[in-house]
Design an enzyme around this catalytic site. Structure first.
Site, mmCIF file in Angstrom:
data_model
loop_
_atom_site.group_PDB
_atom_site.id
_atom_site.type_symbol
_atom_site.label_atom_id
_atom_site.label_comp_id
_atom_site.label_asym_id
_atom_site.label_seq_id
_atom_site.Cartn_x
_atom_site.Cartn_y
_atom_site.Cartn_z
ATOM 1 N N ASP A 13 0.820 -1.227 0.000
ATOM 2 C CA ASP A 13 0.000 0.000 0.000
ATOM 3 C C ASP A 13 0.843 1.261 0.000
ATOM 4 O O ASP A 13 0.461 2.275 0.598
ATOM 5 C CB ASP A 13 -0.959 0.009 1.206
ATOM 6 C CG ASP A 13 -1.768 -1.263 1.284
ATOM 7 O OD1 ASP A 13 -2.272 -1.686 0.242
ATOM 8 O OD2 ASP A 13 -1.874 -1.842 2.384
ATOM 9 N N GLU A 14 1.991 1.248 -0.651
ATOM 10 C CA GLU A 14 2.880 2.419 -0.656
ATOM 11 C C GLU A 14 2.514 3.421 -1.743
ATOM 12 O O GLU A 14 3.154 4.468 -1.854
ATOM 13 C CB GLU A 14 4.347 1.985 -0.866
ATOM 14 C CG GLU A 14 4.920 1.107 0.233
ATOM 15 C CD GLU A 14 4.740 -0.369 -0.073
ATOM 16 O OE1 GLU A 14 4.022 -0.703 -1.053
ATOM 17 O OE2 GLU A 14 5.304 -1.198 0.654
ATOM 18 N N LYS A 16 2.138 2.329 -5.132
ATOM 19 C CA LYS A 16 2.873 1.871 -6.322
ATOM 20 C C LYS A 16 2.078 2.089 -7.608
ATOM 21 O O LYS A 16 2.660 2.292 -8.665
ATOM 22 C CB LYS A 16 3.210 0.375 -6.206
ATOM 23 C CG LYS A 16 4.125 0.036 -5.048
ATOM 24 C CD LYS A 16 4.441 -1.441 -5.000
ATOM 25 C CE LYS A 16 3.305 -2.315 -4.539
ATOM 26 N NZ LYS A 16 2.905 -2.155 -3.135
ATOM 27 N N GLY A 17 0.736 2.019 -7.491
ATOM 28 C CA GLY A 17 -0.111 2.109 -8.687
ATOM 29 C C GLY A 17 0.142 3.391 -9.460
ATOM 30 O O GLY A 17 0.333 3.378 -10.676
ATOM 31 N N ALA A 39 -3.473 -7.843 -4.111
ATOM 32 C CA ALA A 39 -2.939 -6.489 -4.307
ATOM 33 C C ALA A 39 -4.080 -5.521 -4.605
ATOM 34 O O ALA A 39 -5.169 -5.923 -4.992
ATOM 35 C CB ALA A 39 -1.962 -6.491 -5.476
ATOM 36 N N GLY A 40 -3.798 -4.230 -4.425
ATOM 37 C CA GLY A 40 -4.785 -3.209 -4.791
ATOM 38 C C GLY A 40 -4.036 -1.984 -5.261
ATOM 39 O O GLY A 40 -3.375 -1.331 -4.474
ATOM 40 N N HIS A 41 -4.080 -1.695 -6.534
ATOM 41 C CA HIS A 41 -3.330 -0.572 -7.084
ATOM 42 C C HIS A 41 -4.298 0.518 -7.542
ATOM 43 O O HIS A 41 -5.094 0.303 -8.451
ATOM 44 C CB HIS A 41 -2.438 -1.045 -8.238
ATOM 45 C CG HIS A 41 -1.336 -1.938 -7.775
ATOM 46 N ND1 HIS A 41 -0.615 -2.744 -8.613
ATOM 47 C CD2 HIS A 41 -0.829 -2.159 -6.551
ATOM 48 C CE1 HIS A 41 0.300 -3.410 -7.916
ATOM 49 N NE2 HIS A 41 0.167 -3.075 -6.657
ATOM 50 N N THR A 42 -4.210 1.661 -6.879
ATOM 51 C CA THR A 42 -5.165 2.740 -7.159
ATOM 52 C C THR A 42 -4.512 3.802 -8.037
ATOM 53 O O THR A 42 -3.394 4.224 -7.779
ATOM 54 C CB THR A 42 -5.595 3.403 -5.830
ATOM 55 O OG1 THR A 42 -6.053 2.369 -4.971
ATOM 56 C CG2 THR A 42 -6.702 4.422 -6.050
ATOM 57 N N THR A 238 2.922 -12.533 3.077
ATOM 58 C CA THR A 238 2.169 -13.172 2.010
ATOM 59 C C THR A 238 2.928 -14.427 1.581
ATOM 60 O O THR A 238 3.976 -14.746 2.150
ATOM 61 C CB THR A 238 1.899 -12.178 0.848
ATOM 62 O OG1 THR A 238 0.941 -12.770 -0.033
ATOM 63 C CG2 THR A 238 3.167 -11.815 0.099
ATOM 64 N N GLY A 299 -10.980 -3.231 2.313
ATOM 65 C CA GLY A 299 -11.640 -2.125 3.031
ATOM 66 C C GLY A 299 -11.243 -2.048 4.505
ATOM 67 O O GLY A 299 -11.760 -1.212 5.240
ATOM 68 N N GLY A 409 0.687 14.321 -3.961
ATOM 69 C CA GLY A 409 -0.765 14.435 -4.156
ATOM 70 C C GLY A 409 -1.228 13.209 -4.912
ATOM 71 O O GLY A 409 -0.411 12.474 -5.464
HETATM 72 P P1 IMP Z 1 -2.468 -12.820 1.709
HETATM 73 O O1 IMP Z 1 -1.483 -12.274 0.729
HETATM 74 O O2 IMP Z 1 -3.910 -12.571 1.318
HETATM 75 O O3 IMP Z 1 -2.219 -14.264 2.050
HETATM 76 O O4 IMP Z 1 -2.273 -12.021 3.086
HETATM 77 C C1 IMP Z 1 -1.087 -12.120 3.847
HETATM 78 C C2 IMP Z 1 -0.712 -10.785 4.464
HETATM 79 O O5 IMP Z 1 -0.339 -9.891 3.437
HETATM 80 C C3 IMP Z 1 -1.857 -10.094 5.214
HETATM 81 O O6 IMP Z 1 -1.314 -9.369 6.287
HETATM 82 C C4 IMP Z 1 -2.416 -9.133 4.173
HETATM 83 O O7 IMP Z 1 -3.096 -8.038 4.762
HETATM 84 C C5 IMP Z 1 -1.137 -8.715 3.502
HETATM 85 N N1 IMP Z 1 -1.333 -8.257 2.128
HETATM 86 C C6 IMP Z 1 -1.558 -9.000 1.044
HETATM 87 N N2 IMP Z 1 -1.640 -8.238 -0.048
HETATM 88 C C7 IMP Z 1 -1.442 -6.971 0.344
HETATM 89 C C8 IMP Z 1 -1.368 -5.715 -0.344
HETATM 90 O O8 IMP Z 1 -1.490 -5.608 -1.552
HETATM 91 N N3 IMP Z 1 -1.129 -4.634 0.445
HETATM 92 C C9 IMP Z 1 -0.941 -4.707 1.777
HETATM 93 N N4 IMP Z 1 -0.993 -5.853 2.446
HETATM 94 C C10 IMP Z 1 -1.235 -6.976 1.744
#
Ligand code: IMP
Length: 423
Positions: A13-14, A16-17, A39-42, A238, A299, A409
């Site tokens: 969540d740094e 990167k997106g 992952a979640g890239h915004t 992970t 969320g 920003g």
């Molecule tokens: P998993 O990757 O779903 O098995 O989760 C393992 C750990 O990695 C948990 O603490 C998740 O919250 C964290 N995690 C997985 N993907 C992300 C991400 O994209 N950003 C931040 N934390 C992540």
């Protein structure tokens, strides 16, 4: 031309997106090489928000080939959902600009059910995203997993699925979780396979062709270095190697010359596990609100803390980073004070740099107060306001690594490029 890897230098969540999106404009291809839709890239374009989880962020840039490499774990339903969502938003996504490795691993419904059951019912709670990432990588390592190419072999698929599921069924019963039959799951996967088929490709060959022709490639890391299964805060990590090393196993044949870590101006973390610089609840809550620090995948509230130099020095070293990108400085500027953890204290000793096995639950952060960030609105592509320039100088000196880009920003344009940036 130069190839670049963009890697999260903290716990994900740094931001990167946005950086991937910016750099993508200079690239031939953008490649995901590990992780999955955890992952979640915004990315914000003209005030409009787009989020990708499984697809490379580069997919919204015209003229770029986006590749999901073989090291990625792929949920076919998620693939379809993301492609359709982005098309609805007006982006042009087709098999011409999106390629999915035939050798990538497939996340089945059983992986997801098992991941969630473990989180809810087992003795070890990691705080996973519940997307089936861990169990899918387990199947790959135990050689029971399904590859994308298997989805198109409808004769063999039921048997391969049965082999993959054999032991998982025992576990799901143990956790008292109901699950679909192999026939039902086979049918679901075969239906989805038709959607995936035009995108499925031998991506290793394609990327090697680009490399041969000297085309620049961007490798888009997911999660962050402190979530690396080997070097991270095990077991709260992970299930893949999030480091640059995974470009070799997850895409094939590449070790990018430029290996840049993305770090927030502060620190956040989701899920369980140690977090030495977590702020006092009231300060943390303010930062969370200012920075909208809620998971883009689940969320969940992110825990917030000050920047942690001992962990950053470690991350830079084990992933062999040669550049940094600093993000969300505008958020830090909203705080009334600025502190940085410069070292830890443990049993009377000072520790300047973290290392594998260090008990991060026991360390006590040693903080240095710095001048608060001010006048961020004066920053632009060529110039940083004085307070932010001082923060950047302080970090470069302490981390012994150049900061090439600073983000101040959420919009695409709100980026400063340092003189050291030379792409
Ligand atoms: P998993 O990757 O779903 O098995 O989760 C393992 C750990 O990695 C948990 O603490 C998740 O919250 C964290 N995690 C997985 N993907 C992300 C991400 O994209 N950003 C931040 N934390 C992540």
């Amino acid at each position: 031309m130069t190839s670049v890897a963009i890697i999260g230098a903290q716990w994900g969540d740094e931001g990167k997106g946005k950086i991937t999106d910016f750099l993508a404009s200079k690239m031939k291809a953008v490649v995901r090489f590990q992780g999955g839709h955890n992952a979640g890239h915004t990315i914000w374009v003209d005030g409009k928000k787009s989020v990708t989880h499984l697809l490379p962020s580069g997919v919204i840039r015209p003229g770029i080939v986006s590749v999901i490499g073989q090291g990625v774990v792929v949920d076919p339903a998620q693939f379809k959902k993301e492609v359709e969502n982005l098309k609805t938003q007006g982006f042009s996504i087709s098999p011409n600009n999106l390629k999915l490795s035939l050798n990538a691993s497939v996340i089945t419904i059983y992986h997801q059910l098992l991941d969630q059951a473990r989180e809810n019912k087992s003795r070890l709670r990691i705080g996973t995203t519940g997307k089936g990432i861990g169990p899918c990588y387990e199947d790959r390592a135990s050689r029971r997993g399904i590859k994308v190419s298997d989805l198109f072999n409808t004769h063999l698929l039921p048997d391969k699925l049965a082999r993959s599921v054999e032991e998982k069924i025992v576990l799901l019963r143990h956790y008292d979780i109901s699950f679909p039959s192999i026939e039902e799951e086979t049918k679901r996967l075969i239906d989805l396979a038709e959607y995936l088929r035009p995108y499925a490709f031998e991506t290793y060959g394609l990327l090697n062709e680009f490399q041969k022709n000297n085309e620049p490639i961007l490798f888009e890391g997911a999660q962050g270095l402190l979530l690396d299964v080997d070097f991270g805060t095990f077991p709260y990590v992970t299930s893949s190697n999030t480091s640059v090393a995974s470009t070799l196993t997850g895409a094939g044949g590449f070790l990018p010359e430029q290996r840049w870590g993305v770090l927030k101006a502060y620190t956040t973390r989701v899920g369980e596990g140690p977090f030495p610089t977590q702020m006092e609840p009231e300060v943390e809550s303010r930062l969370r609100t200012f920075g909208n620090e809620f998971g883009s995948t689940t969320g969940r509230e992110r825990k917030c803390g000050w920047l942690d130099l001992p962990l950053l020095k470690y991350a830079i070293k084990f992933s062999n980073l040669n550049g940094l990108i600093l993000t969300k400085c505008d958020v830090l500027a909203m705080m009334n004070e600025l502190q940085v953890c410069v070292a830890y204290e443990l049993k009377g000793k000072t520790i300047n740099e973290s290392y594998p096995g260090l008990d991060l639950y026991q360390v006590k952060p040693i903080y240095q107060k710095l001048p608060k960030l001010e006048n961020i609105s004066q920053c632009n592509r060529e110039h940083l306001c004085d307070s932010l320039q001082q923060y950047v100088d302080f970090l470069e000196k302490n981390l012994q690594c150049p900061i090439h880009i600073v983000s101040f920003g959420q919009d695409r344009e709100e980026l400063y490029l340092a003189k050291s940036f030379n792409l």
